[in-house]
Scaffold this motif. Sequence first.
Motif, PDB file in Angstrom:
ATOM      1  N   GLY A  59      75.322 -74.969  -3.335  1.00  0.00           N
ATOM      2  CA  GLY A  59      76.440 -74.987  -2.402  1.00  0.00           C
ATOM      3  C   GLY A  59      77.278 -73.657  -2.425  1.00  0.00           C
ATOM      4  O   GLY A  59      77.628 -73.039  -1.201  1.00  0.00           O
ATOM      5  N   TYR A  60      77.611 -73.500  -3.569  1.00  0.00           N
ATOM      6  CA  TYR A  60      78.393 -72.042  -3.775  1.00  0.00           C
ATOM      7  C   TYR A  60      77.537 -70.843  -3.237  1.00  0.00           C
ATOM      8  O   TYR A  60      78.371 -69.916  -2.561  1.00  0.00           O
ATOM      9  CB  TYR A  60      78.879 -71.806  -4.974  1.00  0.00           C
ATOM     10  N   GLY A  61      76.221 -70.806  -3.597  1.00  0.00           N
ATOM     11  CA  GLY A  61      75.310 -69.893  -3.102  1.00  0.00           C
ATOM     12  C   GLY A  61      75.283 -69.675  -1.590  1.00  0.00           C
ATOM     13  O   GLY A  61      75.217 -68.681  -0.793  1.00  0.00           O
ATOM     14  N   LEU A  62      75.132 -70.763  -1.061  1.00  0.00           N
ATOM     15  CA  LEU A  62      75.011 -70.978   0.430  1.00  0.00           C
ATOM     16  C   LEU A  62      76.315 -70.311   1.242  1.00  0.00           C
ATOM     17  O   LEU A  62      76.437 -69.832   2.253  1.00  0.00           O
ATOM     18  CB  LEU A  62      74.582 -72.163   1.003  1.00  0.00           C
ATOM     19  N   ALA A  63      77.582 -70.867   0.714  1.00  0.00           N
ATOM     20  CA  ALA A  63      78.881 -70.494   1.107  1.00  0.00           C
ATOM     21  C   ALA A  63      79.064 -68.816   0.911  1.00  0.00           C
ATOM     22  O   ALA A  63      79.446 -68.481   1.856  1.00  0.00           O
ATOM     23  CB  ALA A  63      79.782 -71.403   0.111  1.00  0.00           C
ATOM     24  N   ALA A  64      78.558 -68.517  -0.249  1.00  0.00           N
ATOM     25  CA  ALA A  64      78.565 -67.026  -0.557  1.00  0.00           C
ATOM     26  C   ALA A  64      77.578 -66.288   0.538  1.00  0.00           C
ATOM     27  O   ALA A  64      78.146 -65.105   1.082  1.00  0.00           O
ATOM     28  CB  ALA A  64      78.179 -66.493  -1.825  1.00  0.00           C
ATOM     29  N   ALA A  65      76.398 -66.728   0.785  1.00  0.00           N
ATOM     30  CA  ALA A  65      75.619 -66.005   1.847  1.00  0.00           C
ATOM     31  C   ALA A  65      76.244 -66.167   3.171  1.00  0.00           C
ATOM     32  O   ALA A  65      76.065 -65.101   3.827  1.00  0.00           O
ATOM     33  CB  ALA A  65      74.430 -66.867   1.771  1.00  0.00           C
ATOM     34  N   LEU A  66      76.716 -67.398   3.689  1.00  0.00           N
ATOM     35  CA  LEU A  66      77.421 -67.516   4.952  1.00  0.00           C
ATOM     36  C   LEU A  66      78.537 -66.495   4.947  1.00  0.00           C
ATOM     37  O   LEU A  66      78.735 -65.899   5.781  1.00  0.00           O
ATOM     38  CB  LEU A  66      77.947 -68.713   5.082  1.00  0.00           C
ATOM     39  N   SER A  67      79.320 -66.506   3.939  1.00  0.00           N
ATOM     40  CA  SER A  67      80.714 -65.297   3.978  1.00  0.00           C
ATOM     41  C   SER A  67      80.314 -63.929   4.041  1.00  0.00           C
ATOM     42  O   SER A  67      80.768 -63.337   4.916  1.00  0.00           O
ATOM     43  CB  SER A  67      81.452 -65.772   2.796  1.00  0.00           C
ATOM     44  N   ALA A  68      79.400 -63.699   3.215  1.00  0.00           N
ATOM     45  CA  ALA A  68      78.855 -62.508   3.265  1.00  0.00           C
ATOM     46  C   ALA A  68      78.115 -61.825   4.445  1.00  0.00           C
ATOM     47  O   ALA A  68      78.367 -60.811   5.086  1.00  0.00           O
ATOM     48  CB  ALA A  68      77.734 -61.879   2.254  1.00  0.00           C
ATOM     49  N   GLY A  69      77.286 -62.802   5.022  1.00  0.00           N
ATOM     50  CA  GLY A  69      76.700 -62.604   6.396  1.00  0.00           C
ATOM     51  C   GLY A  69      77.665 -62.252   7.451  1.00  0.00           C
ATOM     52  O   GLY A  69      77.589 -61.573   8.215  1.00  0.00           O
ATOM     53  N   ALA A  70      78.689 -63.146   7.630  1.00  0.00           N
ATOM     54  CA  ALA A  70      79.591 -63.196   8.830  1.00  0.00           C
ATOM     55  C   ALA A  70      80.514 -61.812   8.483  1.00  0.00           C
ATOM     56  O   ALA A  70      80.689 -61.163   9.558  1.00  0.00           O
ATOM     57  CB  ALA A  70      80.551 -64.341   8.738  1.00  0.00           C
ATOM     58  N   VAL A  71      81.006 -61.687   7.193  1.00  0.00           N
ATOM     59  CA  VAL A  71      81.716 -60.276   7.276  1.00  0.00           C
ATOM     60  C   VAL A  71      80.929 -59.128   7.567  1.00  0.00           C
ATOM     61  O   VAL A  71      81.281 -58.230   8.230  1.00  0.00           O
ATOM     62  CB  VAL A  71      82.289 -60.356   5.704  1.00  0.00           C
ATOM     63  N   LEU A  72      79.666 -59.066   6.837  1.00  0.00           N
ATOM     64  CA  LEU A  72      78.670 -57.995   7.359  1.00  0.00           C
ATOM     65  C   LEU A  72      78.687 -57.690   8.733  1.00  0.00           C
ATOM     66  O   LEU A  72      78.426 -56.652   9.362  1.00  0.00           O
ATOM     67  CB  LEU A  72      77.586 -57.913   6.327  1.00  0.00           C
ATOM     68  N   ALA A  73      78.167 -58.824   9.378  1.00  0.00           N
ATOM     69  CA  ALA A  73      77.986 -58.716  10.729  1.00  0.00           C
ATOM     70  C   ALA A  73      78.926 -58.257  11.447  1.00  0.00           C
ATOM     71  O   ALA A  73      78.776 -57.601  12.571  1.00  0.00           O
ATOM     72  CB  ALA A  73      77.583 -60.185  11.429  1.00  0.00           C
ATOM     73  N   VAL A  74      80.373 -58.416  11.154  1.00  0.00           N
ATOM     74  CA  VAL A  74      81.504 -57.771  11.880  1.00  0.00           C
ATOM     75  C   VAL A  74      81.705 -56.352  11.553  1.00  0.00           C
ATOM     76  O   VAL A  74      82.126 -55.800  12.517  1.00  0.00           O
ATOM     77  CB  VAL A  74      82.634 -58.710  11.440  1.00  0.00           C
ATOM     78  N   VAL A  75      81.545 -56.149  10.067  1.00  0.00           N
ATOM     79  CA  VAL A  75      81.819 -54.648   9.759  1.00  0.00           C
ATOM     80  C   VAL A  75      80.680 -53.496   9.910  1.00  0.00           C
ATOM     81  O   VAL A  75      81.218 -52.439   9.907  1.00  0.00           O
ATOM     82  CB  VAL A  75      82.466 -54.568   8.331  1.00  0.00           C
ATOM     83  N   MET A  76      79.377 -54.071   9.985  1.00  0.00           N
ATOM     84  CA  MET A  76      78.409 -53.135  10.109  1.00  0.00           C
ATOM     85  C   MET A  76      78.274 -52.666  11.636  1.00  0.00           C
ATOM     86  O   MET A  76      78.662 -53.417  12.483  1.00  0.00           O
ATOM     87  CB  MET A  76      77.261 -53.713   9.752  1.00  0.00           C
TER      88      MET A  76
END
Length: 92
Positions: free
Chosen positions: A28-45
């Motif tokens: 659960g924590y790993g998936l939450a981290a992947a979701l958060s990182a993916g969303a942030v990277l999609a916005v800032v890249m």
Amino acid sequence: MAAAALSRLVTAEAAVPRRAGVVLTRTGYGLAAALSAGAVLAVVMPRSVDELPAIIAFVTSIPFMATLVPFALGVAVLAAAGDRARQTQESK
């Protein structure tokens, strides 16, 4: 994140076996981290390279976070309850 926190709580309360609880919590924590990182990277890249992080955020948000981790936690709780019920009946 809520599924991971719930997994951690039921593990601490011994409602599920420790091994299953640790796996579910970390998943659960790993998936939450992947979701958060993916969303942030999609916005800032830059627009030319933001597709992969956006796909990762999408894939982890809908099918995995919403269904699989809570389902597995429910199965673990029910299995632990069944084991306890069998132990109680065998001791009588």
